[in-house]
Design an enzyme around this catalytic site. Structure first.
Site, short mmCIF file in Angstrom:
data_model
loop_
_atom_site.label_atom_id
_atom_site.label_comp_id
_atom_site.label_asym_id
_atom_site.label_seq_id
_atom_site.Cartn_x
_atom_site.Cartn_y
_atom_site.Cartn_z
N ASP A 270 -23.52 -7.08 -9.20
CA ASP A 270 -23.97 -6.03 -8.21
C ASP A 270 -24.27 -4.59 -8.87
OD1 ASP A 270 -23.71 -6.85 -5.43
OD2 ASP A 270 -21.72 -7.49 -6.28
N HIS B 143 -20.30 0.54 3.62
CA HIS B 143 -20.15 1.97 3.31
C HIS B 143 -20.56 3.04 4.25
CE1 HIS B 143 -20.82 0.29 -1.20
NE2 HIS B 143 -19.62 0.68 -0.93
N GLU C 192 -25.01 3.45 -7.47
CA GLU C 192 -24.58 4.73 -6.81
C GLU C 192 -22.86 4.58 -6.47
OE1 GLU C 192 -25.57 7.14 -2.78
OE2 GLU C 192 -25.06 5.12 -2.32
N ASP C 193 -22.40 3.42 -6.41
CA ASP C 193 -20.97 3.15 -6.18
C ASP C 193 -20.10 3.47 -7.42
OD1 ASP C 193 -21.14 2.48 -3.70
OD2 ASP C 193 -21.96 0.42 -4.55
N ARG D 147 -13.43 -0.62 0.76
CA ARG D 147 -13.50 -0.50 -0.67
C ARG D 147 -13.13 1.00 -1.39
NH1 ARG D 147 -18.28 -3.12 -2.43
NH2 ARG D 147 -18.14 -5.19 -1.29
N LEU E 217 -22.08 -9.68 -4.09
CA LEU E 217 -21.35 -9.78 -3.11
C LEU E 217 -22.13 -9.57 -1.83
CD1 LEU E 217 -18.51 -7.38 -4.37
CD2 LEU E 217 -18.29 -9.64 -4.16
N ARG F 153 -16.28 -5.52 -9.14
CA ARG F 153 -17.20 -4.40 -9.57
C ARG F 153 -16.55 -3.11 -10.41
NH1 ARG F 153 -21.34 -2.19 -5.38
NH2 ARG F 153 -22.15 -1.39 -7.48
N CYS G 15 -27.96 3.19 -2.64
CA CYS G 15 -27.04 2.37 -3.64
C CYS G 15 -28.05 2.24 -4.86
CB CYS G 15 -26.86 0.90 -3.14
SG CYS G 15 -26.16 0.68 -1.23
#
Ligand code: GLY
Length: 253
Positions: free
Chosen positions: A60, A161, A65-66, A131, A18, A85, A248
């Site tokens: 991704d 973010h 980290e996400d 998000r 993305l 994701r 990230c």
């Protein structure tokens, strides 16, 4: 102090990740080399690095980290807001069950990506973004409260973010760019401001007294250095093409 980090090797499908930037597709071979150097830098900062295999199902997935927020007594599995994701969490859950006895989860209709979560001691700032929604943020705050910690939300419209625009460097120093500079929530910090033409460097990371800064942002590097930190520059240009930054690429704990 951090002692460990988790990273995931970029997959070939990374080129289909993305992005909202117009920087072109990342070059896979260069991304692999940059990732290896990133891992070595984490090791040089004293971290044991757990390296997970590339996962071609999720372009991704190198942006680990996400997928989780790691707090001292618990791992919190997130619920990414980006549909492509969402299932990245399945494998991360298996990894974290082995490392943390205690797992909590953010659940629908709440969404949360931990790139939107900034730790400042025992308080966590949670960005409300495309998000991360308020239901996800409220679930996270409830979990934090169970463990004697606190959280609060920050609304913004600029960037992917929260940590695309603001990074806590410990010692009350906050690296901050754009509209985040004037946020009342951040007035109590010593603000190190990042010029608009270097805004990408607002995503820098403190690791055990060092600050990792993306390569190629000399004004920001100088400002952070003047605040007394040892700087380590890391080239993450291929990940920038996917709106990803230094933070990230790892979970640090
Ligand atoms: N390309 C990273 C993300 O959009 O989540």
């Amino acid at each position: 102090m951090f002692t460990k980090a988790i990273v995931r090797i970029p997959c070939k499908n990374l080129v289909n990740g993305l992005t909202a930037s117009n920087l072109g597709k990342p070059d896979y071979e260069s991304a692999i080399i940059q990732h290896q150097k990133y891992v070595q830098t984490l090791k040089d900062c004293g971290l044991d690095v757990i390296i997970l295999d590339a996962d071609e199902h999720y372009p991704d997935s190198t942006f680990v980290e996400d997928t989780a927020l790691l707090i001292p007594k618990c791992a919190i599995i997130t619920n990414p807001g980006a549909p492509s994701r969402k299932d990245e969490i399945i494998k991360m859950k298996k990894v974290l069950i082995g490392l943390f006895g205690n797992l909590e989860e953010i659940k629908d209709p709440g969404t949360l990506e931990a790139g939107d979560v900034m730790m400042v001691g025992t308080h966590y700032y949670i960005g409300l973004s495309e998000r991360t929604n308020s239901r996800g943020a409220n679930q996270l705050i409830a979990i934090l409260n169970q463990f004697g910690m606190t959280g609060s939300t920050v609304s913004f419209k600029e960037g992917l973010h929260l940590k695309s625009g603001v990074s806590y460097l410990e010692n009350n120093n906050l690296l901050v760019t754009g509209k985040f500079i004037d946020k009342p929530e951040f007035r109590k910090f010593n603000l190190i401001t990042v010029d608009q033409d270097e805004s990408y460097a607002a995503n820098s990371i403190w690791i055990n007294g060092n600050v990792l800064v993306p390569q190629g942002f000399p004004k920001t590097r100088k400002k952070i250095e003047s605040a007394g930190y040892k700087i380590i520059e890391v080239d993450v240009s291929e990940f920038r093409k996917l709106d990803g930054g230094l933070s990230c690429l790892s979970l640090r704990f």
